[in-house]
Write an enzyme that holds these catalytic residues in place. Structure first.
Site, PDB file in Angstrom:
ATOM      1  N   LEU A   2       0.836  -1.207   0.000  1.00 43.59           N
ATOM      2  CA  LEU A   2       0.000   0.000   0.000  1.00 43.59           C
ATOM      3  C   LEU A   2       0.872   1.260   0.000  1.00 43.59           C
ATOM      4  O   LEU A   2       0.615   2.209  -0.728  1.00 43.59           O
ATOM      5  CB  LEU A   2      -0.938   0.009   1.216  1.00 43.59           C
ATOM      6  N   HIS A  61     -17.167  -1.477   1.374  1.00 38.89           N
ATOM      7  CA  HIS A  61     -17.302  -0.614   0.191  1.00 38.89           C
ATOM      8  C   HIS A  61     -18.728  -0.576  -0.365  1.00 38.89           C
ATOM      9  O   HIS A  61     -19.269   0.483  -0.635  1.00 38.89           O
ATOM     10  CB  HIS A  61     -16.380  -1.095  -0.926  1.00 38.89           C
ATOM     11  N   LYS A  81     -14.494 -12.461  -7.837  1.00 39.30           N
ATOM     12  CA  LYS A  81     -13.179 -12.507  -8.496  1.00 39.30           C
ATOM     13  C   LYS A  81     -13.223 -13.471  -9.667  1.00 39.30           C
ATOM     14  O   LYS A  81     -14.051 -14.371  -9.707  1.00 39.30           O
ATOM     15  CB  LYS A  81     -12.114 -12.959  -7.499  1.00 39.30           C
ATOM     16  N   LYS A 125     -13.830  -6.682 -15.556  1.00 40.64           N
ATOM     17  CA  LYS A 125     -13.613  -5.842 -14.371  1.00 40.64           C
ATOM     18  C   LYS A 125     -14.516  -4.612 -14.480  1.00 40.64           C
ATOM     19  O   LYS A 125     -14.417  -3.846 -15.442  1.00 40.64           O
ATOM     20  CB  LYS A 125     -12.152  -5.394 -14.306  1.00 40.64           C
TER      21      LYS A 125
HETATM   22  N1  LIG Z   1      -2.252  -3.060  -0.848  1.00 42.94           N
HETATM   23  C1  LIG Z   1      -3.370  -2.447  -1.169  1.00 42.94           C
HETATM   24  O1  LIG Z   1      -3.586  -2.061  -2.314  1.00 42.94           O
HETATM   25  C2  LIG Z   1      -4.397  -2.169  -0.116  1.00 42.94           C
HETATM   26  C3  LIG Z   1      -5.626  -1.627  -0.494  1.00 42.94           C
HETATM   27  C4  LIG Z   1      -6.572  -1.330   0.488  1.00 42.94           C
HETATM   28  C5  LIG Z   1      -6.274  -1.570   1.823  1.00 42.94           C
HETATM   29  N2  LIG Z   1      -5.080  -2.134   2.156  1.00 42.94           N
HETATM   30  C6  LIG Z   1      -4.808  -2.362   3.576  1.00 42.94           C
HETATM   31  O2  LIG Z   1      -3.635  -1.673   3.917  1.00 42.94           O
HETATM   32  C7  LIG Z   1      -2.877  -2.398   4.888  1.00 42.94           C
HETATM   33  C8  LIG Z   1      -1.501  -2.688   4.337  1.00 42.94           C
HETATM   34  O3  LIG Z   1      -1.625  -3.447   3.148  1.00 42.94           O
HETATM   35  P1  LIG Z   1      -0.353  -3.942   2.319  1.00 42.94           P
HETATM   36  O4  LIG Z   1      -0.882  -4.603   1.103  1.00 42.94           O
HETATM   37  O5  LIG Z   1       0.636  -2.854   2.161  1.00 42.94           O
HETATM   38  O6  LIG Z   1       0.199  -5.043   3.315  1.00 42.94           O
HETATM   39  P2  LIG Z   1       1.596  -5.784   3.320  1.00 42.94           P
HETATM   40  O7  LIG Z   1       2.425  -5.368   2.151  1.00 42.94           O
HETATM   41  O8  LIG Z   1       1.329  -7.219   3.515  1.00 42.94           O
HETATM   42  O9  LIG Z   1       2.204  -5.269   4.702  1.00 42.94           O
HETATM   43  C9  LIG Z   1       2.613  -3.955   4.944  1.00 42.94           C
HETATM   44  C10 LIG Z   1       3.815  -3.937   5.815  1.00 42.94           C
HETATM   45  O10 LIG Z   1       3.455  -4.292   7.130  1.00 42.94           O
HETATM   46  C11 LIG Z   1       4.621  -4.719   7.763  1.00 42.94           C
HETATM   47  N3  LIG Z   1       4.333  -5.783   8.741  1.00 42.94           N
HETATM   48  C12 LIG Z   1       3.759  -6.971   8.522  1.00 42.94           C
HETATM   49  N4  LIG Z   1       3.663  -7.648   9.668  1.00 42.94           N
HETATM   50  C13 LIG Z   1       4.231  -6.868  10.625  1.00 42.94           C
HETATM   51  C14 LIG Z   1       4.481  -7.017  12.000  1.00 42.94           C
HETATM   52  N5  LIG Z   1       4.107  -8.114  12.654  1.00 42.94           N
HETATM   53  N6  LIG Z   1       5.100  -5.988  12.632  1.00 42.94           N
HETATM   54  C15 LIG Z   1       5.456  -4.875  11.993  1.00 42.94           C
HETATM   55  N7  LIG Z   1       5.265  -4.687  10.690  1.00 42.94           N
HETATM   56  C16 LIG Z   1       4.651  -5.679  10.017  1.00 42.94           C
HETATM   57  C17 LIG Z   1       5.530  -5.307   6.724  1.00 42.94           C
HETATM   58  O11 LIG Z   1       6.763  -4.686   6.911  1.00 42.94           O
HETATM   59  P3  LIG Z   1       8.145  -5.344   6.374  1.00 42.94           P
HETATM   60  O12 LIG Z   1       8.019  -5.277   4.888  1.00 42.94           O
HETATM   61  O13 LIG Z   1       9.171  -4.451   6.883  1.00 42.94           O
HETATM   62  O14 LIG Z   1       8.190  -6.745   6.872  1.00 42.94           O
HETATM   63  C18 LIG Z   1       4.887  -4.903   5.415  1.00 42.94           C
HETATM   64  O15 LIG Z   1       5.737  -4.287   4.503  1.00 42.94           O
HETATM   65  C19 LIG Z   1      -3.691  -3.668   5.163  1.00 42.94           C
HETATM   66  O16 LIG Z   1      -4.494  -3.455   6.275  1.00 42.94           O
HETATM   67  C20 LIG Z   1      -4.546  -3.819   3.905  1.00 42.94           C
HETATM   68  O17 LIG Z   1      -5.728  -4.522   4.151  1.00 42.94           O
HETATM   69  C21 LIG Z   1      -4.146  -2.423   1.220  1.00 42.94           C
END
Ligand SMILES: NC(=O)c1ccc[n+]([C@@H]2O[C@H](COP(=O)([O-])OP(=O)(O)OC[C@H]3O[C@@H](n4cnc5c(N)ncnc54)[C@H](OP(=O)(O)O)[C@@H]3O)[C@@H](O)[C@H]2O)c1
Length: 459
Positions: A16, A227, A316, A321
């Site tokens: 994100l 949503h 999905k 889409k």
């Molecule tokens: N990605 C999207 O497009 C998107 C869209 C809507 C909402 N979201 C929401 O946004 C949030 C982040 O999503 P994401 O896709 O970016 O997730 P992600 O890439 O899986 O995780 C984000 C970061 O969180 C850190 N992390 C994971 N476990 C951890 C822990 N136990 N302690 C500390 N840091 C930890 C990791 O850091 P390290 O890399 O340093 O290990 C990782 O880079 C989630 O709640 C998701 O549901 C995401």
């Protein structure tokens, strides 16, 4: 002088942050919206990331090099272990005048622990503060309440920004704009003229590497609880007394409170689910009952909407889409429907949310050169505009402190209450219909709407 602020991003190495937050911050920076931002602190826990590696991540993320923008950033290594917060604290102590904006862009299971730790060490800080929480907000009603309680111990509601990024989307905001700034729609926006409403978020892709998250969550929790129900509230709400975040959110909550409860034993009549055929193989799962498709029928029991079904669906690996809402008006009685082979189509107002930002009005016209009583043919009037980045809108609102597009405590709990019986029923009855990849979804979803004499609309 406007207030100075500092942003802390938890999960600063994550998907994100890379794909949305940094590009949006860069865009705001270029528009001088970050002029009062003293610092952006990104946290991550990977051991091998230092300043150089982090700057490379920023470069990749914004697709360029801008040392002045990068100089705003500090990278701090931080795990969820309590001691780790010391490093963060040391930096924050240098900014005692600034407002703090904490953005939780980490997996949802980390939210409570981060909030509790933050709450503890913030006791020593006099700074004003805001906390931004990504979706999903909870896993069910109980966990959402627990999370709300944890946050409330440390932050006041006016300091909390629960994100539903759909609310930042142009077309979604245009539902409000179109309804409440045009007199021509208000008189027909009710059960006397509207037959039913459909809200669809269809995807042609699968889980895309998010299986650890998705298989625990499924389509109902991932899309409908937040949503799609949010879109429903904007379509169904009464005009607020004033353009004020409290008044608008109050009206949305009133809609949620008016939704007829689906009793546990009624669930099969109101909700269906499905899993696409290759899900287990694609995701290397031995067994899973997680739905990759969900459709739900809801009724709002109030003067405006009584008897008008709202059909919400998402899935999905479908054919196309598309995310959109359609307002389907009643069929016109009388004249033309008495002509042989002439059934004028219903009028439709369509809000196309993705991939395009479009508003469509379908109506009927006499064919060019036809006789007065020729069967009318469907015609379309269309407006379209660019799709601006929802996160940019939301970030700006956080900076200025406008909560209108964020979800209030009671709103989030009410939405969970609506879907909770479906969650419970599906947990107990695990047989799940299978649908083919690239199809329109499971047959059961077609049956859900056909039973009512209607069909799914595509824009
Ligand atoms: N990605 C999207 O497009 C998107 C869209 C809507 C909402 N979201 C929401 O946004 C949030 C982040 O999503 P994401 O896709 O970016 O997730 P992600 O890439 O899986 O995780 C984000 C970061 O969180 C850190 N992390 C994971 N476990 C951890 C822990 N136990 N302690 C500390 N840091 C930890 C990791 O850091 P390290 O890399 O340093 O290990 C990782 O880079 C989630 O709640 C998701 O549901 C995401």
């Amino acid at each position: 002088m406007e207030k100075k602020f500092l942003i802390v991003i938890f999960g600063g190495l994550g998907d994100l942050a890379r794909t949305k937050i940094y590009p949006v911050l860069y865009s705001l920076y270029k528009k001088k919206e970050l002029a009062n931002c003293s610092k952006i602190i990104s946290t991550g826990r990977r051991p091998n990331v230092g300043r150089e590696e982090f700057i490379q991540i920023l470069k990749d993320s914004i697709g360029g090099d801008d040392p002045r923008f990068f100089s705003l950033f500090d990278f701090v290594r931080l795990d969820l272990e309590k001691e780790d917060y010391k490093n963060l604290k040391e930096i924050l102590l240098k900014f005692l005048e600034e407002e703090f904006i904490f953005y939780l862009a980490t997996p949802p299971f980390t939210f409570e622990s981060i909030i509790a730790n933050l709450g503890d060490f913030l006791k020593e800080f006099p700074n004003e503060r805001k906390i931004v929480i990504e979706k999903p907000f909870g896993y069910d009603l109980e966990s959402a309440k627990r999370l709300n309680n944890t946050i409330k111990k440390h932050f006041r509601e006016e300091e909390i920004y629960r994100i539903d990024h759909f609310l930042g989307k142009e077309t979604v905001q245009n539902i409000f704009g179109l309804r409440f700034s045009n007199i021509i729609f208000e008189g027909i926006w009710n059960r006397n003229f509207i037959d039913h409403i459909q809200i669809s978020a269809l995807e042609n892709i699968g889980v895309e590497g998010r299986i650890g998250y998705y298989d625990r969550v499924g389509a109902l929790r991932d899309m409908i609880q937040n949503h799609l129900i949010q879109i429903l509230t904007l379509i169904a709400m009464e005009p607020p007394c004033c353009i004020d975040e409290k008044a608008i959110r109050d009206e949305k909550v009133k809609v949620l409170k008016s939704i007829r409860e689906i009793r546990y034993e009624e669930v099969p009549l109101y909700a269906v689910r499905g899993q696409y055929e290759g899900y287990l193989k694609d995701e290397k799962l031995p067994k899973s009952y997680t739905e990759t498709y969900a459709a739900v029928k809801l009724y709002i029991e109030n003067l405006r909407w009584d008897g008008v079904p709202f059909y919400l669906r998402t899935g999905k690996k479908l054919r196309k889409k598309e995310t959109y809402a359609v307002i389907v008006f009643r069929k016109i009685p009388g004249l033309f429907s008495k002509l042989l082979d002439c059934i004028p189509q219903e009028n439709i107002i369509g809000f196309k949310i993705a991939p395009e930002n479009k508003i469509i009005l379908n109506f009927q016209l006499r064919p060019l050169g036809g006789s007065l009583l020729s069967c009318p043919i469907p015609t379309t009037m269309e407006w379209s505009g660019p799709n601006l980045e929802a996160y940019e809108t939301l970030f700006l609102d956080i900076i200025v402190g406008d909560h209108t597009l964020f979800i209030r405590e009671d709103e989030v709990e009410k939405s969970w209450e609506i879907v909770q019986p479906i969650i419970d029923f599906w947990k107990d009855y695990q047989e799940i219909p299978i649908y083919s990849e690239g199809s329109l979804g499971p047959k059961e979803a077609e049956d859900l709407i056909r039973r009512d004499g209607r069909i799914w609309k595509y824009l």
